[in-house]
Every structure is written in structure tokens, then in C-alpha cells.
Design a protein around this motif. Sequence first.
Motif, PDB file in Angstrom:
ATOM      1  N   ILE A 301      51.598  32.839 -17.156  1.00  0.00           N
ATOM      2  CA  ILE A 301      50.776  34.017 -16.039  1.00  0.00           C
ATOM      3  C   ILE A 301      51.212  34.885 -15.667  1.00  0.00           C
ATOM      4  O   ILE A 301      52.585  34.970 -15.195  1.00  0.00           O
ATOM      5  N   GLN A 302      51.139  35.896 -16.873  1.00  0.00           N
ATOM      6  CA  GLN A 302      51.828  37.329 -16.087  1.00  0.00           C
ATOM      7  C   GLN A 302      51.559  37.386 -15.242  1.00  0.00           C
ATOM      8  O   GLN A 302      50.448  38.095 -14.245  1.00  0.00           O
ATOM      9  N   VAL A 303      52.334  38.362 -14.205  1.00  0.00           N
ATOM     10  CA  VAL A 303      52.451  38.503 -12.820  1.00  0.00           C
ATOM     11  C   VAL A 303      53.079  40.388 -12.675  1.00  0.00           C
ATOM     12  O   VAL A 303      54.241  40.312 -13.152  1.00  0.00           O
ATOM     13  N   MET A 334      56.505  33.859  -6.584  1.00  0.00           N
ATOM     14  CA  MET A 334      56.411  33.479  -7.855  1.00  0.00           C
ATOM     15  C   MET A 334      57.107  33.971  -8.738  1.00  0.00           C
ATOM     16  O   MET A 334      57.562  33.327  -9.770  1.00  0.00           O
ATOM     17  N   ALA A 335      58.224  35.112  -8.315  1.00  0.00           N
ATOM     18  CA  ALA A 335      59.026  36.040  -9.211  1.00  0.00           C
ATOM     19  C   ALA A 335      60.663  34.726  -9.855  1.00  0.00           C
ATOM     20  O   ALA A 335      61.199  34.998  -9.941  1.00  0.00           O
ATOM     21  N   HIS A 336      60.810  33.860  -8.518  1.00  0.00           N
ATOM     22  CA  HIS A 336      61.744  33.109  -8.394  1.00  0.00           C
ATOM     23  C   HIS A 336      61.554  32.104  -8.611  1.00  0.00           C
ATOM     24  O   HIS A 336      62.203  31.322  -8.041  1.00  0.00           O
ATOM     25  N   ARG A 343      60.590  40.616 -17.061  1.00  0.00           N
ATOM     26  CA  ARG A 343      60.352  41.149 -17.796  1.00  0.00           C
ATOM     27  C   ARG A 343      59.979  42.936 -17.237  1.00  0.00           C
ATOM     28  O   ARG A 343      59.264  43.168 -16.071  1.00  0.00           O
ATOM     29  N   ARG A 344      61.282  43.579 -18.312  1.00  0.00           N
ATOM     30  CA  ARG A 344      61.106  44.771 -17.233  1.00  0.00           C
ATOM     31  C   ARG A 344      60.396  45.543 -18.585  1.00  0.00           C
ATOM     32  O   ARG A 344      60.230  45.845 -18.943  1.00  0.00           O
ATOM     33  N   ILE A 345      58.942  46.489 -17.387  1.00  0.00           N
ATOM     34  CA  ILE A 345      58.920  47.902 -17.922  1.00  0.00           C
ATOM     35  C   ILE A 345      59.064  49.073 -16.980  1.00  0.00           C
ATOM     36  O   ILE A 345      58.068  48.438 -15.642  1.00  0.00           O
ATOM     37  N   LEU A 346      58.879  49.711 -17.828  1.00  0.00           N
ATOM     38  CA  LEU A 346      58.926  51.288 -16.768  1.00  0.00           C
ATOM     39  C   LEU A 346      57.775  51.980 -17.056  1.00  0.00           C
ATOM     40  O   LEU A 346      56.903  52.001 -18.073  1.00  0.00           O
ATOM     41  N   VAL A 347      57.122  51.968 -15.393  1.00  0.00           N
ATOM     42  CA  VAL A 347      56.149  52.898 -15.380  1.00  0.00           C
ATOM     43  C   VAL A 347      56.165  53.882 -13.942  1.00  0.00           C
ATOM     44  O   VAL A 347      57.013  54.029 -13.758  1.00  0.00           O
TER      45      VAL A 347
END
Length: 355
Positions: A301-303, A334-336, A343-347
Motif C-alpha cells: 500500500i503506497q503512502v 503507517m510509516a512506522h 522509499r525516498r522520492i524528491l518532489v
Amino acid sequence: MHTPSHTPPQTSETNTEQPKRHPKLLLNVLAAAHAELTGDTRPTFTTAQEIAITQTEEANQISGSGSAAEQFRHHLDNYQSKAMLLGWIQAEMIEDLAALARICSPDNTTTTAAPSELAPEDVAIEISVSPITAARDMSHARTITNRLPHALHELRKGRIDLPRLHTLARATRPLDDDLVAAVEKHVLHGGPRRTREAFTDATRRAVHTLDPDGSTARTQARKAERRVRILTSEDNASRLTAFLPADEAHACYQRIDQLARRISTQNTTADNRTTDQIRADVLVDLLTGRTQHAQPLSCDIQVIVPITTLLGTSTAPGEIPGIGSIPAAIAHDMAHRPGSTWRRILVKCSSYTMR
């Protein structure tokens, strides 16, 4: 118009009473809407009649000739004009219901009538709805006029539609007046958005951003209401429903869908089930343990969460693609959770501002 010389007698089984018609009043309403939307303040009846005549003549000309592109543009323009008019009328109706609510209120001070003389039941009889429906609609209209005046103005001007106004009203229902005003300002500043879904998500994001603690508390309260229900239907069919937190419901569906698609790609020509039918069969298999579907299966599940939220330095909301905005505290939790992968994504930073 010819009027019959007599009226057939009414019986207990038949009601031939016709609804009241006020053609002059309707023309006044149409002309008033035209004047407010266009700035044209010509005489009332002349304006309304010219509008009707002009539209009829144009429709006859286009319908009988013209290219497909011309007919497309003509009917699209007509639709948009009528949508604006509809918004104006709906705003007027909301204000009328709000005025009726004030008049029928026990604390009414706007008329000389005693409170006991006027009630929602009187409105219900006149507009042919139940007293419960009348009271509900009047209360809703009064809330909108008191707490969302700018949104009502946008509806009147045709810049948002009624479903968007209802979305804003539902999302701000638990908020105090100051927060309602802040959310209304932020949401309307961005306009109607491209779709109603985008408008709904922008409204939720504004609520989560401006009231992070309240959003978290309400999310936890809703989680406490989780339940499973069954509704028996006809023809030996029933509806099984589950009310769950959004992330858990999404995870359940993802697992069912993954299994169903795996089966679908491996199907032989003898299996003519649709994907929906396979999903339903997989659900039964999982819950009853009938087949190998009960075996563990990974499900992602992508958050999307701002780094500042993960670090606990801000209350910017997160987002589950396909579901929408979620409160910062829920995204942080949810993240913890054990097993979560970052996953690091630069925006651009603007991606996390209220849209």
C-alpha cells in the motif's frame, strides 16, 4: 388556453388537483437570474421573453443546419448556460429554505407569529415531502447560509455546483465556525478543480491541514465504528459489507485483486468467470479457508508522506493514491509500522501545499 367548463368530481382513490403554477413569478425568477449572471437589467418580462425566443430561434437554426462542430458548440454552450442558471436557482432555493427554518424556529424573532403557529410540518405539506425531510433540508440550508456564505455565492454565480457545495458542507460539519471559514477560503481559492473527486480531496486536505488534531481524533473515532454487516436480498443473494479504516480496506481489496488477477492470467478456456466473479470467489475462499488462497501474500500500500511529517516537525497530511488525503498522525503511524519500507522520492515542495 381552453379551460373545461366543469371539473370531474374527486373520489377518495383519485386526486386530480393540479400543482400551483405561477408563470409570472417564474418569468421574474428567470429574468432576475439573467440580470445577476450577465449584468443585463432590462425590463423583467421583456428580458425573460426575449431569452426564451432567442434560444428557441437559435436552436431551430442550429438543429436544421450547421456542421457537427457548430452543433456541438451550440449545445455545449446551452448546457453550460443552463448549468449556471440551475446553480443560481439552487442557491435561491437554499436561501428560501433557510428563511423558512428561521421563521419556524422556536426562537424566531423575525415575524409576529407565535412559535407554535409555524413548524416544519407546514412546509412539508406545501412541498409534498415528509416532515423529517423538510426539517432536515431546512436545517441543512440554514447551516449553509450561516457557515458557508461564500460557497453559496459561488454556487449562485455558477462557479461551483451543488454536489461540491454539499461536499464542503459535509467535510466542515464537525468544525467550529472559525475553522469552517478558513477551510472555505482555502478550498474556494483553488476554484472548482477539474473533477468533483479532485474538489473532494482538496477539501479533505484543507481540513486535515487546518485541523490536524481534530482530524486525527475523528479518524480514530471512525475506526472504533468498524463493523461487518450482511443484507439479505432477493433471489438467494446477499450483500456482505465491511466498514474499515481506509488503509486496511484498501489492503484487503489489493490482496483479493492480486489473487484474482493471478488466477485470471492462468485460467483455461474452460473457466469463463469474469474478474469480478473471481474476486468474489477469492473472498469466500480466504474467509472460509477453502483453498490455498489462505496462504500469506505480500501486499503493498503506497503512502505518500512529507519528510517533515515523518520527522514530526509538521502536521502536513499524507496521501494514499486512489483514496486521497489522510491525517498526518495516521500517515506517520503507517510509516512506522513493522514491515513498512521507506522509499525516498524528491518532489517540489508545492506538492504538499493545499490544492
